[in-house]
Design a protein around this motif. Structure first.
Motif, short mmCIF file in Angstrom:
data_model
loop_
_atom_site.label_atom_id
_atom_site.label_comp_id
_atom_site.label_asym_id
_atom_site.label_seq_id
_atom_site.Cartn_x
_atom_site.Cartn_y
_atom_site.Cartn_z
N ASN A 1 60.98 48.11 76.47
CA ASN A 1 61.31 49.38 77.12
C ASN A 1 62.65 49.82 76.53
OD1 ASN A 1 59.74 47.61 78.89
ND2 ASN A 1 59.77 49.29 80.35
N ARG A 2 62.66 50.89 75.77
CA ARG A 2 63.89 51.29 75.09
C ARG A 2 64.87 51.95 76.07
NH1 ARG A 2 64.44 56.69 73.80
NH2 ARG A 2 62.59 58.02 74.05
N LEU B 1 57.34 46.52 80.31
CA LEU B 1 57.69 45.86 81.56
C LEU B 1 57.69 46.85 82.71
CD1 LEU B 1 60.63 43.74 80.16
CD2 LEU B 1 58.49 42.81 81.04
N SER B 2 57.32 46.36 83.88
CA SER B 2 57.29 47.19 85.09
C SER B 2 58.10 46.50 86.19
CB SER B 2 55.84 47.37 85.57
OG SER B 2 55.79 47.77 86.93
N PRO C 1 49.94 51.11 85.45
CA PRO C 1 51.14 51.01 86.29
C PRO C 1 52.43 50.74 85.53
CG PRO C 1 49.90 48.97 86.42
CD PRO C 1 49.06 49.93 85.60
N TYR C 2 52.38 50.62 84.21
CA TYR C 2 53.56 50.20 83.46
C TYR C 2 54.04 51.21 82.43
CZ TYR C 2 49.42 48.86 80.85
OH TYR C 2 48.18 48.86 80.26
N VAL D 1 63.29 43.72 86.95
CA VAL D 1 61.97 43.28 86.53
C VAL D 1 61.73 41.86 87.00
CG1 VAL D 1 60.45 42.84 84.57
CG2 VAL D 1 62.05 44.76 84.50
N GLY D 2 60.68 41.67 87.79
CA GLY D 2 60.30 40.33 88.20
C GLY D 2 59.50 39.66 87.10
N LEU D 3 60.07 38.63 86.50
CA LEU D 3 59.42 37.97 85.38
C LEU D 3 59.89 36.52 85.34
CD1 LEU D 3 57.58 38.90 82.97
CD2 LEU D 3 59.63 38.93 81.59
N PRO D 4 59.01 35.59 85.04
CA PRO D 4 59.45 34.21 84.87
C PRO D 4 60.52 34.12 83.79
CG PRO D 4 57.06 34.33 84.95
CD PRO D 4 57.56 35.74 84.86
#
Length: 857
Positions: free
Chosen positions: A716-717, A480-481, A436-437, A678-681
């Motif tokens: 992710n470039r 990252l997704s 998925p990423y 991007v949902g990330l802590p």
């Protein structure tokens, strides 16, 4: 299955039993015997001998201990001692197979052919899966027997690809079969992927897969006879719910990207023939370096669902071959045909046709076939994905030093182009490895569900199997997704929840099934982001890189064996006291296969605002001679890294010259960028016009400005769509350590005891191979690239900083000779353990619910 039952089942890996024979005093000796067998299987023969000896001291007649000690003696060529142990066991238990095998091996080494024959024939009569007995009996003139090959009157088809899915033939006729499978790679720590587990391990794994609810197992290559024997045994014992096999045929890329290379095709065809023969229990494969071998007598063909040939073909190889053979091609074989296809599609059809022909002609059996593919070769058009050439043209770039860029949407191979003839009744299907990423066109083009929808829509007439999917439980992030399904840093509970959701999503997308990746963690695997930091590559298998996502997909976690007892920090504090103290006990350090572990005890500091731990990895004369910010006095040695801990964060900082990656800004085509939410802590996430290059040379002169880098990396470039929309790069700070207990967290406070425990993944400190104490360095010849150097120890400094600006430092003297040095033992046999992750029970629940839903339809 309850967790306790799962753990009990997993305990079969270490157990050695004999029917009808109980140990004399199991409560005293059994755990020690199990420990001995674990050590023996890892090759730690001296330690195994000690364990078996301790068991025999407590219980001199313990059968398992006698057999184990016999094998340790045999491994050390002490034939008389080994013979005594095996003879003692056989006097009491004549049918103990392990003892019969041991006695046969002793006789074989002594040159007593007749005694060896008697022992091995007896062992095979009790357990036909003893591969070594087959091999030696073949040498001495008694090859393994097989029943006569009886061919059916007509070609049999027991499984077929039809419509949107698979069907299997049952007593009641053809029934739909949705694949809930698991991919099996079997490389244990310290082992190459061609060094396979033993029969007991395979047997326990297959039992666990079945108990989890999986109905299929996929293998990529030929496994040893023990795997197929274990699978046959399991399926005969569970006829109502067998574990179907999806068998792969492995090959590397052809020389010069020429898929028509004659020698390479001959070798690939021979491998396909070996695969077909072994599935029918009729292959005798001699020893081949890097491959499984042996006498294959287990007939698993009744439970073999399908073949998947090949690998994820690289787009550049496919593109080169198609360009060398341009135009549309027609081809018709006995069983498959292509009309207007590419050169690569024709070659794949020809290879599959040879596979089908061999099984049809030799065994009169057919089954579904496919080739391995992935999104970079799908026949869809992805507008968000400009090629490297298109990207450079729009930017006006003539040359680009980003060696990690490659094309993900410039060439296609269409599974629908291969069509069965009237002579092939089992059918073809598409097999995609789809995560998925990645590639970016999945995350930028509507998400994973949309990609699956489009993929199935593009293949309306054949089943589509998602032959690999999943997310890892690593601490490092490689991609990252926006959906939060990253190639990265998931807790094990998050990993379980995401994979369960993906499993349902694949089913809801009208796929033919999904095969989760993977059954176990494998330490030998590499990932593009951290591969330059894990050197030498051949020793990657000896340690666990927690920053490497490829190593941590397993339903079963494979992790270092704990060096200290205790599930919580409070329980471990007492055990830490036995570890050699640094600076009078202010710091203690331990090393294992995954981490540098540190315990900081500061009872006299009255709660400092921050704790700083300095690490001198390579050159005491180079690096930063001041703490971050340049405060306090000069340090006695230069620091490459500093761990900064506060009450709510622990972060690793690097001397800029020691940071192996340099993140830099790029020129934008326009003032604004489309961003990927991007949902990330809060892990130092950043987005914008950035790229990343390796830093050469690594390291530099001493300085005292107190400047340190974060450990930011670009995952992710920056990308351009084909219509010129620019998407921002994304990345994160890999030096921000997540809090919490193992396995998800890297640091814990125990305020009551005023201690801080930190676990630092080795690659965050430029330790390239902890098993040999090798650290990142520049090549001795001055060439560009990373090299390594072995060190005897690393320096550890400590400081606390209070809110009023008060500093306290260790060593207090500020002298070089007082800097604490930490060293650790190197290893060639990693110490590890295996346990089911929460993913096991999550998949178990999903599979159960999917069966209930299917029954309701």
């Amino acid at each position: 299955m309850r967790r306790a039952a799962i753990v009990l089942l997993f305990g079969l890996l270490a157990a050695r039993t004999v029917s009808g024979q109980e140990p004399v005093c199991p409560t005293l000796a059994d755990p020690t015997v199990e420990r001995g067998w674990t050590l023996y299987r890892r090759g730690a023969i001296d330690s195994a001998e000690v364990a078996f000896g301790r068991a025999l001291e407590r219980c001199p007649e313990h059968i398992g201990a006698l057999v184990g000690d016999g094998y340790t003696q045999l491994r050390q060529n002490r034939l008389n001692a080994a013979a005594e142990r095996f003879t003692a066991v056989l006097a009491r238990a004549p049918d103990y197979v392990d003892a019969l095998m041991g006695a046969g091996l002793v006789a074989w080494r002594r040159g007593d052919v007749d005694a060896a024959r008697v022992a091995f024939v007896r062992a095979l009569a009790l357990d036909s899966g003893q591969v070594e007995a087959h091999q030696i009996l073949a040498i001495i003139g008694l090859p393994p027997g097989r029943p006569p090959l009886i061919l059916p009157d007509t070609v049999e088809v027991r499984a077929r690809a039809r419509g949107d899915g698979f069907e299997i033939l049952t007593d009641g006729g053809w029934e739909p079969f949705y694949v809930n499978g698991v991919n099996l790679g079997a490389a244990l720590p310290g082992r190459h992927p061609s060094e396979f587990p033993d029969a007991a391990t395979y047997g326990a794994w297959i039992e666990q897969m079945g108990a989890m609810g999986a109905n299929a197992v996929r293998v990529y290559t030929i496994h040893p006879p023990a795997f197929y024997q274990a699978l046959e045994r399991y399926n005969r014992l569970h006829p109502e719910r067998p574990l179907w096999l999806i068998q792969g045929v492995w090959t590397g890329l052809p020389p010069r990207h020429d898929f028509s290379d004659h020698t390479w095709n001959v070798q690939f065809t021979a491998e396909m023939h070996r695969v077909v023969d072994l599935l029918h229990g009729r292959a005798d494969i001699p020893d081949r370096p890097g491959h499984a071998s042996g006498f294959y007598t287990a007939d698993v063909s009744p439970w073999t669902l399908a073949f998947i040939i090949g690998r994820e073909w690289e787009p550049y190889a496919v593109q080169a071959y198609d360009l060398a053979h341009p135009g549309a091609h027609d081809w018709r074989g006995r069983f498959l045909e292509v009309s207007g296809g590419t050169a690569t599609e024709v070659w794949l059809a020809q290879a599959l046709d040879r596979l089908v022909a061999y099984e049809t002609d030799r065994y009169r059996v057919q089954r579904p076939v496919a080739y391995a593919s992935w999104p970079t070769l799908d026949p869809l058009v992805h507008p968000t994905e400009a090629s490297v050439a298109e990207d450079r043209a729009m930017r006006g770039i003539v040359e680009d030093d980003d060696a990690l860029q490659h094309d993900d949407d410039v060439v296609a191979v269409d599974p629908s182009a291969i069509v069965p003839t009237d002579s092939f009744h089992a059918g073809v299907f598409a097999a995609y490895h789809a995560y998925p990423y990645y590639p970016d066109f999945i995350v930028l083009g509507g998400g994973y569900a949309e990609y699956l929808r489009r993929l199935k829509q593009r293949h309306p007439d054949i089943p589509v199997l998602i032959a690999e999917y999943g997310v890892p439980a690593s601490l490092g992030i490689a991609h990252l997704s926006p959906e939060g399904w990253h190639h990265r840093r998931h807790t094990e509970a998050e990993m379980a929840g995401i994979n369960a959701k993906l499993t349902r999503l694949i089913a809801d997308s009208d796929m033919a099934g999904g095969v989760v990746f993977a059954w176990i963690d494998e330490w030998f695997k590499q990932n593009w982001l951290v591969a330059p930091l894990e050197l030498p590559q051949d020793r990657r298998r000896f340690w666990l890189s927690r920053m490497n996502p490829e190593q941590q997909y397993g339903v079963l976690a494979v992790e270092p064996e704990p060096r200290l007892p205790g599930a919580t920090l409070a329980e471990r504090v007492a055990a830490w006291q036995d570890v050699a103290p640094l600076y009078g006990g202010a710091v203690r350090a331990l090393a294992d296969e995954a981490y540098l572990r540190l315990l900081v005890t500061l009872p006299d500091t009255s709660g400092p605002d921050s704790i700083l731990i300095g690490i001198d990895v390579l050159e005491p004369e180079a690096g930063s001679f001041r703490w971050p910010g340049g405060a306090d006095s000069m340090l006695p040695v230069g620091l490459e890294f500093v761990i900064v801990a506060t009450s709510n964060e622990v972060r690793v900082l690097a001397d800029p010259a020691a940071n192996p990656f340099r993140v830099r800004r790029q020129a934008m085509l326009r003032d604004s960028l489309a961003t990927m939410q991007v949902g990330l802590p809060p892990l130092g996430l950043f987005q914008g016009a950035y790229d990343q290059v390796p830093r050469f040379p690594l390291g530099g002169a001493r300085h005292s400005d107190g400047e340190f880098d974060s450990l930011r990396v670009v995952t992710n470039r920056v990308r351009l769509s084909r219509d010129g929309v620019e998407f921002a790069a994304s990345g994160y700070d890999r030096g921000v350590l997540p809090s919490g207990a193992e396995p998800d967290g890297l640091w814990e406070w125990d305020a009551a005891r005023e201690v801080l425990e930190i676990r630092v993944p080795w690659s965050l400190l430029n330790v390239a191979d902890p098993s040999t104490r090798r650290v990142m360095a520049n090549p001795a010849d001055g060439s560009t690239g990373f090299a390594t150097r072995q060190v005897e120890s690393i320096g550890i400094l400590l400081a606390t900083r209070s809110g009023d600006g008060t500093w306290r430092t260790w060593p207090a003297s500020g002298q070089v000779e007082d800097v604490a040095r930490f060293t650790w033992d190197t290893w060639d046999e990693p110490r590890w353990r295996m346990r089911p992750r929460p993913l096991y029970e999550a998949l178990q629940a999903v599979y159960r619910s999917m069966r209930v839903t299917a029954q309701d339809r």
